[in-house]
Design a protein around this motif. Structure first.
Motif, mmCIF file in Angstrom:
data_model
loop_
_atom_site.group_PDB
_atom_site.id
_atom_site.type_symbol
_atom_site.label_atom_id
_atom_site.label_comp_id
_atom_site.label_asym_id
_atom_site.label_seq_id
_atom_site.Cartn_x
_atom_site.Cartn_y
_atom_site.Cartn_z
ATOM 1 N N UNK A 5 7.201 15.328 -8.235
ATOM 2 C CA UNK A 5 6.321 15.323 -6.864
ATOM 3 C C UNK A 5 5.131 14.040 -7.424
ATOM 4 N N UNK A 6 4.606 13.931 -8.739
ATOM 5 C CA UNK A 6 3.645 13.016 -9.309
ATOM 6 C C UNK A 6 3.955 11.790 -9.042
ATOM 7 N N UNK A 7 5.442 11.497 -9.460
ATOM 8 C CA UNK A 7 5.777 10.033 -9.090
ATOM 9 C C UNK A 7 5.846 9.671 -7.841
ATOM 10 N N UNK A 8 6.375 10.458 -6.898
ATOM 11 C CA UNK A 8 6.727 10.254 -5.615
ATOM 12 C C UNK A 8 5.516 10.026 -5.124
ATOM 13 N N UNK A 9 4.517 10.640 -5.328
ATOM 14 C CA UNK A 9 3.012 10.615 -4.550
ATOM 15 C C UNK A 9 2.533 9.191 -5.088
ATOM 16 N N UNK A 10 2.464 8.923 -6.440
ATOM 17 C CA UNK A 10 2.069 7.502 -7.016
ATOM 18 C C UNK A 10 2.812 6.300 -6.183
ATOM 19 N N UNK A 11 4.244 6.498 -5.998
ATOM 20 C CA UNK A 11 5.053 5.421 -5.493
ATOM 21 C C UNK A 11 4.633 5.271 -3.987
ATOM 22 N N UNK A 12 4.089 6.500 -3.243
ATOM 23 C CA UNK A 12 3.840 6.185 -1.925
ATOM 24 C C UNK A 12 2.537 5.486 -1.819
ATOM 25 N N UNK A 13 1.438 5.770 -2.592
ATOM 26 C CA UNK A 13 0.252 5.158 -2.564
ATOM 27 C C UNK A 13 0.195 3.631 -2.967
ATOM 28 N N UNK A 14 1.234 3.358 -3.951
ATOM 29 C CA UNK A 14 1.361 1.858 -3.980
ATOM 30 C C UNK A 14 2.002 1.376 -3.090
ATOM 31 N N UNK A 15 2.822 1.705 -2.407
ATOM 32 C CA UNK A 15 3.708 1.231 -1.468
ATOM 33 C C UNK A 15 2.595 1.005 0.019
ATOM 34 N N UNK A 16 1.805 1.975 0.196
ATOM 35 C CA UNK A 16 0.698 1.801 1.268
ATOM 36 C C UNK A 16 -0.107 0.770 0.806
ATOM 37 N N UNK A 17 -0.542 0.849 -0.293
ATOM 38 C CA UNK A 17 -1.561 -0.135 -0.819
ATOM 39 C C UNK A 17 -1.234 -1.651 -0.725
ATOM 40 N N UNK A 18 -0.036 -1.943 -1.068
ATOM 41 C CA UNK A 18 0.721 -3.333 -1.065
ATOM 42 C C UNK A 18 0.920 -3.787 0.462
#
Length: 311
Positions: free
Chosen positions: A283-296
């Motif tokens: 869950x932590x990794x998926x959430x971090x990946x989504x934040x970075x995707x949206x930031x890019x």
């Protein structure tokens, strides 16, 4: 300008929902679906979400005339045609650092699981074979840990190895001056100096099947292999032969060349522990990946520099 986003990688509803806040999402995780979406909506697609394993090829990029950004979920980007993207001025980003801890944790779960033969013992106990399951199995503490690919995840594996008092060596394209671990100029030498060899190398032509029969012979009959990098790094046929022939003691694989198809000779191999490419799925990794995707994506659409551009 309306934003159409092509999502080529398997995605949760949370990821798709976040992307829908930016525009129309075309979800096509399979090759057939992808071809249909590109045929129907190719001229409108401005952003593309993929990963290193799926990538995107020049022929597909040519069919997306409005494409402005490609984002790889996760650190890998080996199957994205960077030359084709850059020739068009298409920005390319990836997601390093989002699942490092999860993958390093999983590497050690596989290492411990196959060394201690936990799955087999569990099955025997459930079958009422308590005494039969009480076999001697090698420990991990104080043993030699070899790491193929000392990047972010490799460093995480090394630090976990330190907690077990392991002697740590590594093989990289280049020696690192910022770590205390022993560098081995060849993978064969690293394997020979290891009780446990953990592959965290990226995919691509340079690393394809570098864990071959010679490396497995060097690892030896008391050695264990773990792969949480890319499946293409390990030669399936050589690994199957090594397991069936007792050339190595066992293996733990989260990734597999040709996945999800598993060769019969590996399915029948002894001392082999599989997981279905889930090392980075926490869950932590998926959430971090989504934040970075949206930031890019936000950076691109707002005309700012990308947060994590591909080098």
């Amino acid at each position: 300008m309306p934003t159409d986003i092509l999502v080529m990688v398997e995605s949760s509803e949370a990821r798709l929902g976040s992307l829908r806040s930016l525009g129309e999402v075309h979800y096509a995780p399979g090759a057939t679906e992808r071809a249909a979406v590109i045929a129907a909506h190719g001229p409108k697609i401005r952003a593309l979400v993929t990963n290193g394993s799926i990538g995107v090829q020049a022929a597909e990029i040519e069919l997306l005339p409005a494409l402005g950004i490609i984002i790889a979920v996760g650190a890998g980007f080996e199957n994205i045609d960077l030359a084709a993207a850059r020739a068009r001025g298409i920005a390319v980003a990836h997601g390093p650092g989002t699942n490092d801890a999860a993958v390093a944790d999983h590497a050690f779960a596989l290492l411990l699981g196959v060394a201690r033969d936990l799955l087999h013992s569990d099955r025997q106990v459930r079958e009422g074979l308590w005494d039969a399951s009480r076999r001697m199995r090698p420990g991990v503490a104080g043993k030699r840990l070899g790491i193929l690919g000392l990047g972010r995840i490799g460093l995480g594996v090394a630090r976990r190895g330190e907690g077990f008092g392991m002697e740590i060596g590594y093989h990289n394209r280049h020696r690192r001056d910022d770590v205390p671990y022993r560098y081995h100029a060849s993978l064969r030498d690293l394997a020979e100096a290891s009780d446990f060899l953990v592959a965290v190398a990226p995919g691509g032509p340079e690393t394809r099947h570098i864990v071959d029969a010679e490396v497995l012979r060097a690892l030896g009959p008391k050695g264990f292999l773990v792969n949480v990098g890319r499946g293409s790094v390990v030669d399936n046929a050589a690994l199957a032969a090594a397991l069936h022939g007792g050339t190595i003691a066992g293996a733990g694989l989260d990734v597999l060349d040709g996945e999800p198809n598993v060769p019969a000779e590996l399915l029948s191999a002894p001392n082999l522990l599989f997981t279905p490419h889930v090392a980075g799925r926490s869950p932590d990794a998926v959430a971090a990946g989504l934040r970075l995707l949206m930031s890019n994506l936000a950076a691109f659409f707002e005309g700012r520099p990308l947060v994590t551009p591909v080098p």
